[in-house]
Design a protein around this motif. Sequence first.
Motif, mmCIF file in Angstrom:
data_model
loop_
_atom_site.group_PDB
_atom_site.id
_atom_site.type_symbol
_atom_site.label_atom_id
_atom_site.label_comp_id
_atom_site.label_asym_id
_atom_site.label_seq_id
_atom_site.Cartn_x
_atom_site.Cartn_y
_atom_site.Cartn_z
ATOM 1 N N SER A 107 -26.870 6.712 -12.180
ATOM 2 C CA SER A 107 -25.849 6.254 -11.065
ATOM 3 C C SER A 107 -26.990 5.308 -10.222
ATOM 4 C CB SER A 107 -25.438 7.156 -10.180
ATOM 5 O OG SER A 107 -26.295 7.999 -9.485
ATOM 6 N N PRO A 108 -26.612 4.361 -9.589
ATOM 7 C CA PRO A 108 -27.528 3.527 -8.805
ATOM 8 C C PRO A 108 -28.238 4.500 -8.001
ATOM 9 C CG PRO A 108 -25.345 2.516 -8.837
ATOM 10 C CD PRO A 108 -25.172 3.697 -9.488
ATOM 11 N N ARG A 114 -35.190 8.280 -8.373
ATOM 12 C CA ARG A 114 -36.202 8.515 -9.622
ATOM 13 C C ARG A 114 -37.218 7.545 -9.590
ATOM 14 N NH1 ARG A 114 -33.005 11.436 -14.585
ATOM 15 N NH2 ARG A 114 -31.986 13.032 -13.409
ATOM 16 N N ALA A 115 -36.823 6.263 -9.548
ATOM 17 C CA ALA A 115 -37.742 5.071 -9.539
ATOM 18 C C ALA A 115 -38.616 5.111 -8.585
ATOM 19 C CB ALA A 115 -37.008 3.809 -9.567
ATOM 20 N N VAL A 116 -38.418 5.516 -7.363
ATOM 21 C CA VAL A 116 -39.209 5.534 -6.232
ATOM 22 C C VAL A 116 -40.050 6.654 -6.114
ATOM 23 C CG1 VAL A 116 -39.349 5.584 -3.593
ATOM 24 C CG2 VAL A 116 -37.566 4.264 -4.651
ATOM 25 N N ALA A 117 -39.491 7.738 -6.547
ATOM 26 C CA ALA A 117 -40.482 9.122 -6.983
ATOM 27 C C ALA A 117 -41.403 8.796 -8.107
ATOM 28 C CB ALA A 117 -39.707 10.037 -7.224
ATOM 29 N N ARG A 149 -36.418 -3.337 -8.209
ATOM 30 C CA ARG A 149 -36.123 -3.496 -9.382
ATOM 31 C C ARG A 149 -37.180 -3.418 -10.433
ATOM 32 N NH1 ARG A 149 -32.917 -7.661 -6.883
ATOM 33 N NH2 ARG A 149 -34.825 -9.017 -7.120
ATOM 34 N N ARG A 150 -38.310 -3.774 -9.836
ATOM 35 C CA ARG A 150 -39.715 -3.534 -10.821
ATOM 36 C C ARG A 150 -39.895 -1.781 -11.219
ATOM 37 N NH1 ARG A 150 -42.748 -5.858 -7.818
ATOM 38 N NH2 ARG A 150 -43.877 -4.169 -6.738
ATOM 39 N N TRP A 151 -39.589 -1.229 -9.828
ATOM 40 C CA TRP A 151 -39.892 0.044 -10.061
ATOM 41 C C TRP A 151 -38.954 0.709 -10.903
ATOM 42 C CZ3 TRP A 151 -40.274 0.954 -3.940
ATOM 43 C CH2 TRP A 151 -41.530 0.269 -3.589
ATOM 44 N N GLN A 152 -37.800 0.499 -10.815
ATOM 45 C CA GLN A 152 -36.671 1.061 -11.644
ATOM 46 C C GLN A 152 -37.014 0.551 -13.149
ATOM 47 O OE1 GLN A 152 -33.202 -1.053 -9.845
ATOM 48 N NE2 GLN A 152 -32.767 0.831 -8.726
ATOM 49 N N VAL A 153 -37.122 -0.577 -13.630
ATOM 50 C CA VAL A 153 -37.647 -0.825 -15.119
ATOM 51 C C VAL A 153 -38.937 -0.018 -15.363
ATOM 52 C CG1 VAL A 153 -38.430 -2.661 -16.546
ATOM 53 C CG2 VAL A 153 -36.704 -3.066 -14.844
ATOM 54 N N ASN A 154 -39.902 0.144 -14.474
ATOM 55 C CA ASN A 154 -41.013 1.095 -14.721
ATOM 56 C C ASN A 154 -40.590 2.292 -15.096
ATOM 57 O OD1 ASN A 154 -42.595 -1.361 -14.485
ATOM 58 N ND2 ASN A 154 -43.308 -0.753 -12.451
ATOM 59 N N GLY A 192 -32.357 -3.789 -20.385
ATOM 60 C CA GLY A 192 -31.504 -5.007 -19.807
ATOM 61 C C GLY A 192 -30.111 -4.885 -20.098
ATOM 62 N N THR A 193 -29.681 -4.391 -21.284
ATOM 63 C CA THR A 193 -28.312 -4.290 -21.523
ATOM 64 C C THR A 193 -27.703 -3.088 -20.609
ATOM 65 O OG1 THR A 193 -29.008 -5.022 -23.943
ATOM 66 C CG2 THR A 193 -26.836 -3.658 -23.651
ATOM 67 N N ALA A 194 -28.651 -1.790 -20.632
ATOM 68 C CA ALA A 194 -27.692 -0.784 -20.032
ATOM 69 C C ALA A 194 -27.682 -1.086 -18.601
ATOM 70 C CB ALA A 194 -28.527 0.620 -20.519
#
Length: 223
Positions: A107-108, A114-117, A149-154, A192-194
């Motif tokens: 979920s967003p 999780r990305a920030v952590a 967005r960068r952290w989420q991709v990472n 990117g697809t997901a």
Amino acid sequence: MNPDATTPAHRYLSLAGLRHRGWTPSMVAKLLGSPDKTVRNPHFRGASPSRLYAVSRVAAAEATDAFAALATAAAQRAANSRAAAQRRRRAVLAEVEGLDIRVPRLSPDCLTRRAVAHRNHRDAQRACRYGDHAAAPARPDAAEPGALRRWQVNYLRHALTDYDAVLDGLHGSAGRADAECLLRRRVYEAIGTAYPHLAAECRRQLNERQPPLLTGDSSAGPG
């Protein structure tokens, strides 16, 4: 550049010069034997002396049927080796292309947390590793959209690092670098697809990390 430009009047050829003319070490041993002259290695003082062969003797050997036969056999072996390496490369790329890369669907809010952590954990590690870096923990509700967005991709890339282990199981080393590029590209494309809102960031990171994959054939899939 002539490998033997430093020899007086080009009367001698070094092993590098012989290789430039198509000689292999085995051919040198069979047709020339001992060198005609040895000199101190001009580049490495502690290295073994450089072996030099008289051009006249080399030319005479090259005019023989024995040289022609050995040169033809060496060329064929080299061609076979290149063809085998290319087959292995295509097989490795096909194996990576066939991987079923599954991206965790979160979920967003969960992805953001999780990305920030993950970002804060990496930042803390960096602070421990480098004394001149001070950790600056980020908060999910205060993150700038581009950084988030960068952290989420990472984070998602980190979650997919198990796919890198696939490369360790691939047979041979031929095509390994291309396989790594292809796997990285497929992981970014899967993210990117997901998560369509991350597609542009995936493309940015991919373009930053590697140039477009040049395969030279159709075995590596679409570009």
